[in-house]
Design a protein around this motif. Sequence first.
Motif, PDB file in Angstrom:
ATOM      1  N   PHE A 243       0.830  -1.202   0.000  1.00 10.35           N
ATOM      2  CA  PHE A 243       0.000   0.000   0.000  1.00 10.35           C
ATOM      3  C   PHE A 243       0.867   1.256   0.000  1.00 10.35           C
ATOM      4  O   PHE A 243       2.017   1.241   0.436  1.00 10.35           O
ATOM      5  N   TRP A 251      -3.086   9.343  -3.388  1.00 12.33           N
ATOM      6  CA  TRP A 251      -2.981   7.885  -3.438  1.00 12.33           C
ATOM      7  C   TRP A 251      -2.654   7.269  -2.074  1.00 12.33           C
ATOM      8  O   TRP A 251      -2.449   6.076  -1.962  1.00 12.33           O
ATOM      9  N   GLN A 254      -3.924   3.737  -0.786  1.00  9.52           N
ATOM     10  CA  GLN A 254      -4.329   2.899  -1.908  1.00  9.52           C
ATOM     11  C   GLN A 254      -3.288   1.820  -2.170  1.00  9.52           C
ATOM     12  O   GLN A 254      -2.139   1.915  -1.744  1.00  9.52           O
ATOM     13  N   SER A 255      -3.679   0.790  -2.907  1.00  9.71           N
ATOM     14  CA  SER A 255      -2.732  -0.243  -3.318  1.00  9.71           C
ATOM     15  C   SER A 255      -1.699   0.362  -4.264  1.00  9.71           C
ATOM     16  O   SER A 255      -2.007   1.252  -5.063  1.00  9.71           O
ATOM     17  N   CYS A 263       3.961   4.484  -6.090  1.00 11.48           N
ATOM     18  CA  CYS A 263       2.932   5.387  -5.575  1.00 11.48           C
ATOM     19  C   CYS A 263       3.222   6.761  -6.163  1.00 11.48           C
ATOM     20  O   CYS A 263       4.263   7.353  -5.867  1.00 11.48           O
TER      21      CYS A 263
END
Length: 670
Positions: A243, A251, A254-255, A263
Amino acid sequence: MMGYASLAQTDTGLHMRQRSRAFVIADQSDSNNRIVFINADIAMGDTGVRRSIVGNLSALYPGVYDNTNIAFVGTHQHSGVGGYLEDLLPQITALGYVPEAADAIVKGTVLAVQRATDSLAPGSLTLGNTTILNANANRSPSAYLANPAEERARYQYDQDKDMTLLRFNDASGNARGFLSFFAVHGTSIYENNTLVSSDNKGMAAFLYESDVEPDSMPGNNTFVAGFTQSNVGDTSPNTLGAFCESPGQPWDGQSCSFNQSTCGGTTEDCHGRGPGFTADSYGFESNRIIGTYQYQGAKTLMGQSLAAVTGPVKAVHTYMNMSFREFTLANGTNVTTCPPGMGYSFAAGTTDGPGAFDFIQGENSTNVNNPLWELVKGFVTPLPPPEQVACQYPKPVLLDTGYAHLPYEWSPNTVDIQMLRVGQFVMLIMPGELTTMAGRRLREAVRAALISKGIVGDDAYVVIAGPANTYAHYVTTREEYGVQRYEGASTIFGQFTLESYIDKYSELVTYLSPTVTSSPPSDPAPPEQTSKAISLRTGVVFDAPTIFKSFGDVLGDVKTDSAYHAGDSVSAQFVGANPRNNLRLEQTFLTVDKQSGSTWTPVKSDSHPSTLYQWVRTDTILGTSTVNITWTIEEGTPAGSYRLTYYGDAKSIGGKITPFVGHSSTFTVS
């Protein structure tokens, strides 16, 4: 520390001690036909350390132990000491070679083999396997998907879920220990941790050994539980997934991106999460959970009736130079491996420990948005010559370590190839980290060779153990290599690395026959480098107590006005000294003592996961230190009176080292 390659991750204390567990198996018809399997709580086996271990054991047991029958296997934990490997590249983030770390590993390992040898007695072996779910995940699933669909369809999971266990029984059928094989990275404890630990394999061993002998201190048990690493390359214990930990960014939470684990286009904020994840976690709870899964898998197998292992004991070992090694594929194509080289995605790290700068996984071009790297990489290692560029294709070479020879070799060119046979059970001792599919292909090829050549029958059982003996980084399939995630970029000998291992291991199975008494041909052993090793670490100059205090005095005491309960943490702070003055091998830096009348009995040591030993140098110029000792009280702890004890060793300005002891006040557990 060794594993995450982070200069900032410097040891500050202990969570659980690193240990070596040794298993000796001898043919009862001729006890000189024997093997030694060393399962060490270190990141990986090493050529220099193994050379010292072999030298010591050969001298202690001439004609019994030698280079052929000693396997030195690391559990691949990432929370242990660094600086013990012989090649330069893995030394860099440990500030060079650390003799006391290497010496401790050698000394402890030799002692473990001596104890195993002294306890050698008639017995039997049995073998079985079980499925363990929720204990591992594939951290590079996009690379795994590059493997042929028909091949992937043969398997339910994109990582191996089987644990294989070899049970050691005495002449009466009572279990004396076991050696288990299961693939999961030793990265349960995160990069932000600075306490030495043995990660999930060491935790599993502690849980099992203390279950069998609850009254024995760790290291003093007679039942030995071995949790060995297998084809670990693309596995992770961070089973919740990866994550984005990017506060303030859209983000955040988020994954990470599927193909490149980024990311917002960078790797730094992409982190895997274990099953016990919390925002401020060091991974200790996840470590306990993943260790428990393996402990439970072993316990399931130890409670079953397993298949008997029968047949001869045999070992084969040779050296293989991987630099431009030529061989022929099964389809008749002539190919070569390459001198070592690290790809761009190597610098990106993994979701278990992300890298830095602008490097990302899956980078198969040199178009990294950091022109500084293009400028400086030629100063770090030589720029790869055309033949290396062509050989390593499609990997773009960031660090051409195979051509870097100053001040000594950066990476190994020559690797140990070793197999150990016990009846129908064959262990492939691997000098690197195979990915899931690479391991499956190697196991299948060697098993087929064993059967087709009549060495073992249809009941042949093959396992992989590593990284062992020499650390030669990763081994992927060619398809995964083409994707160039971290594992492919760290497959240092090029795209045909796996095929080279399959070729050599399959060729050597003939030497596992008891009727073959000759040794296989071998390339020259890798050069000795320990004597050339550089260390940038300063030694301990001296220790001094806090003004108006003595070593071992209590600076912050336990609570004495009310009782502690299960789940509470008890802490005390002491006037300390540098633990490097005495590593206290076979001893402890702390104990939790229980009072019985006028007697104090140690019930916990620095090898228990419920205790923490934390050292802080408070003033480098004055030489002052503090030591914090913490015990988190377990469920089931007997009520009574307890104390915390600190064992230290102080170095004077003249160099004399003097031991001392400090005690907290007495506290009550209700």
